[in-house]
Design a protein around this motif. Sequence first.
Motif, PDB file in Angstrom:
ATOM      1  N   THR A 170       2.548  -1.728   4.257  1.00 34.69           N
ATOM      2  CA  THR A 170       2.479  -0.277   3.871  1.00 34.69           C
ATOM      3  C   THR A 170       3.447   0.770   3.977  1.00 34.69           C
ATOM      4  N   THR A 228       0.834  -1.304   0.041  1.00 32.58           N
ATOM      5  CA  THR A 228       0.092   0.050   0.012  1.00 32.58           C
ATOM      6  C   THR A 228       0.940   1.200   0.126  1.00 32.58           C
ATOM      7  N   THR A 288      -3.533  -0.067  -2.941  1.00 37.31           N
ATOM      8  CA  THR A 288      -2.876  -1.252  -2.513  1.00 37.31           C
ATOM      9  C   THR A 288      -2.698  -2.004  -3.968  1.00 37.31           C
TER      10      THR A 288
END
Length: 106
Positions: A101, A7, A13
């Motif tokens: 992330t 992400t 994502t």
Amino acid sequence: MVKISVTDLEGQTSTIEAEVGLSLMENIRNNDFDDMAAVCGGCCSCCTCHVFIEEEQCSKLPEMEDDEQYLLEDSEHFQSGSSRLSCQVEVDDSMDGLKVTLAPED
Ligand code: FES
């Protein structure tokens, strides 16, 4: 190849096919994530490859060395239990399904 979900800083994502034996940072860079500066090129001296990994998955990764820990703890975005420097994580077959992330820049 293992599938890793990444992400970016805008919350988009994507799933990448990561190459085993390369670092997580190299795999992310190889898949054109411009948000990752990785300024030092993987020498564990810049913290611009900082990522968050889901806590349960993060706990199963190889433990970090002191250098990585010190750099991360200096980051204003450090999250205990999920922060890692992606250049210090070598992708292996056990990482299929990893969720990563990108951390904001300090
Ligand atoms: S690329 Fe600099 S610490 Fe990871």
